[in-house]
Design a protein around this motif. Structure first.
Motif, PDB file in Angstrom:
ATOM      1  N   LEU A 275       0.845  -1.190   0.000  1.00  0.00           N
ATOM      2  CA  LEU A 275       0.000   0.000   0.000  1.00  0.00           C
ATOM      3  C   LEU A 275       0.884   1.245   0.000  1.00  0.00           C
ATOM      4  O   LEU A 275       1.796   1.384   0.827  1.00  0.00           O
ATOM      5  N   LEU A 276       0.629   2.160  -0.923  1.00  0.00           N
ATOM      6  CA  LEU A 276       1.352   3.422  -1.006  1.00  0.00           C
ATOM      7  C   LEU A 276       0.344   4.544  -0.796  1.00  0.00           C
ATOM      8  O   LEU A 276      -0.610   4.668  -1.557  1.00  0.00           O
ATOM      9  N   ILE A 277       0.545   5.345   0.241  1.00  0.00           N
ATOM     10  CA  ILE A 277      -0.321   6.494   0.498  1.00  0.00           C
ATOM     11  C   ILE A 277       0.482   7.738   0.151  1.00  0.00           C
ATOM     12  O   ILE A 277       1.481   8.045   0.812  1.00  0.00           O
ATOM     13  N   MET A 278       0.045   8.441  -0.878  1.00  0.00           N
ATOM     14  CA  MET A 278       0.809   9.593  -1.362  1.00  0.00           C
ATOM     15  C   MET A 278       0.721  10.787  -0.417  1.00  0.00           C
ATOM     16  O   MET A 278       1.696  11.484  -0.214  1.00  0.00           O
ATOM     17  N   HIS A 279      -0.459  11.055   0.134  1.00  0.00           N
ATOM     18  CA  HIS A 279      -0.637  12.156   1.076  1.00  0.00           C
ATOM     19  C   HIS A 279      -1.532  11.650   2.195  1.00  0.00           C
ATOM     20  O   HIS A 279      -2.683  11.309   1.967  1.00  0.00           O
ATOM     21  N   LEU A 280      -1.024  11.625   3.389  1.00  0.00           N
ATOM     22  CA  LEU A 280      -1.725  11.040   4.521  1.00  0.00           C
ATOM     23  C   LEU A 280      -2.692  12.059   5.114  1.00  0.00           C
ATOM     24  O   LEU A 280      -2.388  12.738   6.082  1.00  0.00           O
ATOM     25  N   GLN A 281      -3.873  12.179   4.485  1.00  0.00           N
ATOM     26  CA  GLN A 281      -4.861  13.128   4.980  1.00  0.00           C
ATOM     27  C   GLN A 281      -6.239  12.736   4.481  1.00  0.00           C
ATOM     28  O   GLN A 281      -6.438  12.474   3.297  1.00  0.00           O
TER      29      GLN A 281
ATOM     30  N   HIS B 280      -4.960  11.597  -1.101  1.00  0.00           N
ATOM     31  CA  HIS B 280      -5.754  12.166  -0.015  1.00  0.00           C
ATOM     32  C   HIS B 280      -7.229  12.336  -0.403  1.00  0.00           C
ATOM     33  O   HIS B 280      -7.589  12.337  -1.571  1.00  0.00           O
ATOM     34  N   ASN B 281      -8.070  12.457   0.632  1.00  0.00           N
ATOM     35  CA  ASN B 281      -9.514  12.677   0.485  1.00  0.00           C
ATOM     36  C   ASN B 281     -10.222  11.553  -0.260  1.00  0.00           C
ATOM     37  O   ASN B 281     -11.161  11.801  -1.023  1.00  0.00           O
ATOM     38  N   THR B 282      -9.804  10.325  -0.082  1.00  0.00           N
ATOM     39  CA  THR B 282     -10.469   9.201  -0.741  1.00  0.00           C
ATOM     40  C   THR B 282     -11.348   8.446   0.247  1.00  0.00           C
ATOM     41  O   THR B 282     -11.073   8.411   1.438  1.00  0.00           O
ATOM     42  N   THR B 283     -12.428   7.864  -0.298  1.00  0.00           N
ATOM     43  CA  THR B 283     -13.368   7.093   0.512  1.00  0.00           C
ATOM     44  C   THR B 283     -13.652   5.777  -0.185  1.00  0.00           C
ATOM     45  O   THR B 283     -13.967   5.752  -1.373  1.00  0.00           O
ATOM     46  N   LEU B 284     -13.544   4.676   0.557  1.00  0.00           N
ATOM     47  CA  LEU B 284     -13.871   3.339   0.058  1.00  0.00           C
ATOM     48  C   LEU B 284     -14.844   2.719   1.058  1.00  0.00           C
ATOM     49  O   LEU B 284     -14.482   2.518   2.216  1.00  0.00           O
ATOM     50  N   GLY B 285     -16.078   2.420   0.609  1.00  0.00           N
ATOM     51  CA  GLY B 285     -17.016   1.850   1.569  1.00  0.00           C
ATOM     52  C   GLY B 285     -18.389   1.580   1.000  1.00  0.00           C
ATOM     53  O   GLY B 285     -18.581   1.490  -0.206  1.00  0.00           O
ATOM     54  N   ILE B 286     -19.368   1.486   1.907  1.00  0.00           N
ATOM     55  CA  ILE B 286     -20.734   1.162   1.508  1.00  0.00           C
ATOM     56  C   ILE B 286     -21.403   2.382   0.881  1.00  0.00           C
ATOM     57  O   ILE B 286     -20.976   3.515   1.080  1.00  0.00           O
ATOM     58  N   LYS B 287     -22.458   2.116   0.112  1.00  0.00           N
ATOM     59  CA  LYS B 287     -23.235   3.171  -0.516  1.00  0.00           C
ATOM     60  C   LYS B 287     -24.523   3.322   0.283  1.00  0.00           C
ATOM     61  O   LYS B 287     -25.353   2.422   0.303  1.00  0.00           O
TER      62      LYS B 287
END
Length: 158
Positions: free
Chosen positions: A42-48, A66-73
């Motif tokens: 896993l590579l996180i480019m900007h931790l925010q 940054h500002n990404t969301t992975l989850g339920i709808k």
């Protein structure tokens, strides 16, 4: 009595320390990534501002911005199902992958895209709201990047 011994084993093993560190770092960076969701690399480019549901499954060599969301709808009857994301996927700034979807290997999700349906074609770029294929064969591939790093690491050790 058996549960007490188990608990003491976790305390001696640093469980409380690492759980506390996880919460402190999460509060400072607004990042919520539960354990055992991502494969190796896993590579996180900007931790925010990254939010990931515990039910999401992500393959190896994934890149998150940054500002990404992975989850339920929410608002849909999906029985709480979450995305399954393949290997070498790049999810750019502000992108969301929501619901019972499957993202194939090597896909790049462009900035601010909202993915709500599955994509089985490899090496494409998804963009827009709702997301659709906007390009093929991105210039930068997380999988190629990971392969170079792994190759360089093996070369140095020989």
């Amino acid at each position: 009595m058996g549960n007490c011994r188990k608990r003491q084993k976790y305390v001696r093993g640093g469980y409380i320390f690492w759980k506390s560190m996880y919460r402190i770092i999460g509060l400072i960076t607004n990042v919520s990534i539960p354990p055992y969701v991502f494969g190796k690399g896993l590579l996180i480019m900007h931790l925010q501002n990254i939010v990931v549901s515990a039910k999401v499954r992500v393959g190896e060599n994934t890149c998150l911005f940054h500002n990404t969301t992975l989850g339920i709808k929410l608002g849909h009857n999906t029985d709480g199902k979450c995305p399954v994301i393949g290997n070498g996927v790049t999810i750019c700034a502000g992108a969301c992958v929501l619901g019972d979807v499957h993202i194939e290997d090597g896909i790049t999700v462009a900035a601010n895209a909202v993915v709500t349906k599955s994509y089985t074609e490899k090496d494409v770029i998804l963009g827009g709201v709702p997301a659709k294929v906007i390009g093929k064969n991105p210039d930068w591939s997380m999988q190629e990047f990971a392969d170079k790093i792994i190759y360089l690491g093996r070369e140095d050790s020989e």
